[in-house]
Design a protein around this motif. Structure first.
Motif, PDB file in Angstrom:
ATOM      1  N   LYS A   4     -38.463 -16.145  48.001  1.00 39.68           N
ATOM      2  CA  LYS A   4     -37.872 -17.718  47.133  1.00 39.68           C
ATOM      3  C   LYS A   4     -38.762 -18.974  46.881  1.00 39.68           C
ATOM      4  CE  LYS A   4     -33.672 -18.838  45.141  1.00 39.68           C
ATOM      5  NZ  LYS A   4     -33.227 -17.833  44.236  1.00 39.68           N
ATOM      6  N   PHE A 105     -20.995 -12.087  37.920  1.00 38.70           N
ATOM      7  CA  PHE A 105     -21.599 -13.102  37.370  1.00 38.70           C
ATOM      8  C   PHE A 105     -21.577 -13.812  35.810  1.00 38.70           C
ATOM      9  CE2 PHE A 105     -24.484 -11.936  40.782  1.00 38.70           C
ATOM     10  CZ  PHE A 105     -24.000 -13.287  42.097  1.00 38.70           C
ATOM     11  N   ASP A 116     -27.672 -21.461  35.546  1.00 38.81           N
ATOM     12  CA  ASP A 116     -26.238 -20.865  36.161  1.00 38.81           C
ATOM     13  C   ASP A 116     -26.748 -19.079  36.524  1.00 38.81           C
ATOM     14  OD1 ASP A 116     -24.456 -22.506  35.654  1.00 38.81           O
ATOM     15  OD2 ASP A 116     -23.572 -21.199  33.790  1.00 38.81           O
ATOM     16  N   THR A 117     -26.479 -19.159  37.569  1.00 40.10           N
ATOM     17  CA  THR A 117     -26.467 -17.467  37.762  1.00 40.10           C
ATOM     18  C   THR A 117     -26.075 -16.373  36.688  1.00 40.10           C
ATOM     19  OG1 THR A 117     -27.106 -18.367  40.986  1.00 40.10           O
ATOM     20  CG2 THR A 117     -26.238 -16.068  40.423  1.00 40.10           C
ATOM     21  N   ILE A 120     -28.035 -10.243  40.305  1.00 34.32           N
ATOM     22  CA  ILE A 120     -28.840 -10.778  41.178  1.00 34.32           C
ATOM     23  C   ILE A 120     -29.535  -9.572  42.001  1.00 34.32           C
ATOM     24  CG2 ILE A 120     -28.163 -10.014  44.432  1.00 34.32           C
ATOM     25  CD1 ILE A 120     -25.695 -11.835  44.458  1.00 34.32           C
ATOM     26  N   ASN A 128     -31.556 -11.578  45.749  1.00 39.23           N
ATOM     27  CA  ASN A 128     -32.343 -13.582  45.089  1.00 39.23           C
ATOM     28  C   ASN A 128     -31.556 -13.354  44.258  1.00 39.23           C
ATOM     29  OD1 ASN A 128     -35.657 -12.972  46.547  1.00 39.23           O
ATOM     30  ND2 ASN A 128     -35.254 -10.719  45.903  1.00 39.23           N
ATOM     31  N   GLU A 129     -31.008 -14.355  43.711  1.00 40.81           N
ATOM     32  CA  GLU A 129     -29.970 -14.633  42.831  1.00 40.81           C
ATOM     33  C   GLU A 129     -31.545 -15.243  41.552  1.00 40.81           C
ATOM     34  OE1 GLU A 129     -27.527 -18.574  43.865  1.00 40.81           O
ATOM     35  OE2 GLU A 129     -26.332 -16.919  44.929  1.00 40.81           O
ATOM     36  N   GLU A 131     -31.535 -16.939  37.996  1.00 44.41           N
ATOM     37  CA  GLU A 131     -30.190 -17.790  37.370  1.00 44.41           C
ATOM     38  C   GLU A 131     -31.598 -18.205  36.326  1.00 44.41           C
ATOM     39  OE1 GLU A 131     -31.595 -20.833  39.376  1.00 44.41           O
ATOM     40  OE2 GLU A 131     -30.117 -20.653  41.192  1.00 44.41           O
TER      41      GLU A 131
END
Length: 161
Positions: A4, A105, A116-117, A120, A128-129, A131
């Motif tokens: 990340k 989601f 916003d996510t 994943i 890892n989200e 976005e």
């Protein structure tokens, strides 16, 4: 340094306009070069009593781009050029929900905001989200849940209007 932090560093360098950044820490050396048509990131991590493994990966594009018509069959009346594509920043497994017992989601028709996510992506046991970098309405989901995705593969079409 985790994945990340590396992704954030790549995005920062891409936005800053710098042509080359070198970062050296205790056991990690990172070089990010941009300015050509194929920006690349080199990460070298020294392991004790082993040759240093090396990974070269293209840096993700900071801004989403207008989509190209999807190769899959789509409604002929649809004009995909007005939509923005959310693409995968990494290779991994795509998941539409945080866990099997949680809600999705996003769904087609849902309004999203930047940040916003939307999904994943699991890579090497790291979740890892992903976005959204744009606000708008989800028009199409281009990947099935629990399926593998490639770097820069389109995941969602978003109508920014």
């Amino acid at each position: 340094m985790d994945i990340k932090e590396i992704q954030n560093l790549i995005k920062f360098v891409a936005k800053s306009g710098a042509s080359e950044v070198k970062l050296e820490m205790d056991d990690v050396k990172i070089t990010i070069k941009t300015g050509s048509d194929s920006p690349e990131t080199t990460i070298i991590q020294a392991a004790p009593m082993q040759a240093a493994p090396q990974m070269v990966a293209p840096a993700p594009v900071a801004q989403p781009t207008a989509t190209e018509p999807a190769p899959s069959a789509s409604a002929p009346a649809e004009d995909n050029s007005k939509f923005v594509t959310i693409k995968s920043p990494i290779i991994g497994t795509f998941y539409r929900r945080p866990s099997p017992d949680k809600p999705l989601f996003v769904e087609v028709g849902k309004e999203i905001k930047a940040g916003d996510t939307v999904c994943i992506i699991e890579a090497m046991k790291l979740f890892n989200e992903i976005e959204s970098e744009v606000s708008g309405k989800i028009v199409k989901i281009l990947v099935d849940d629990s399926s593998p995705v490639e770097f820069d593969q389109p995941l969602f079409l978003v109508d920014p209007s």
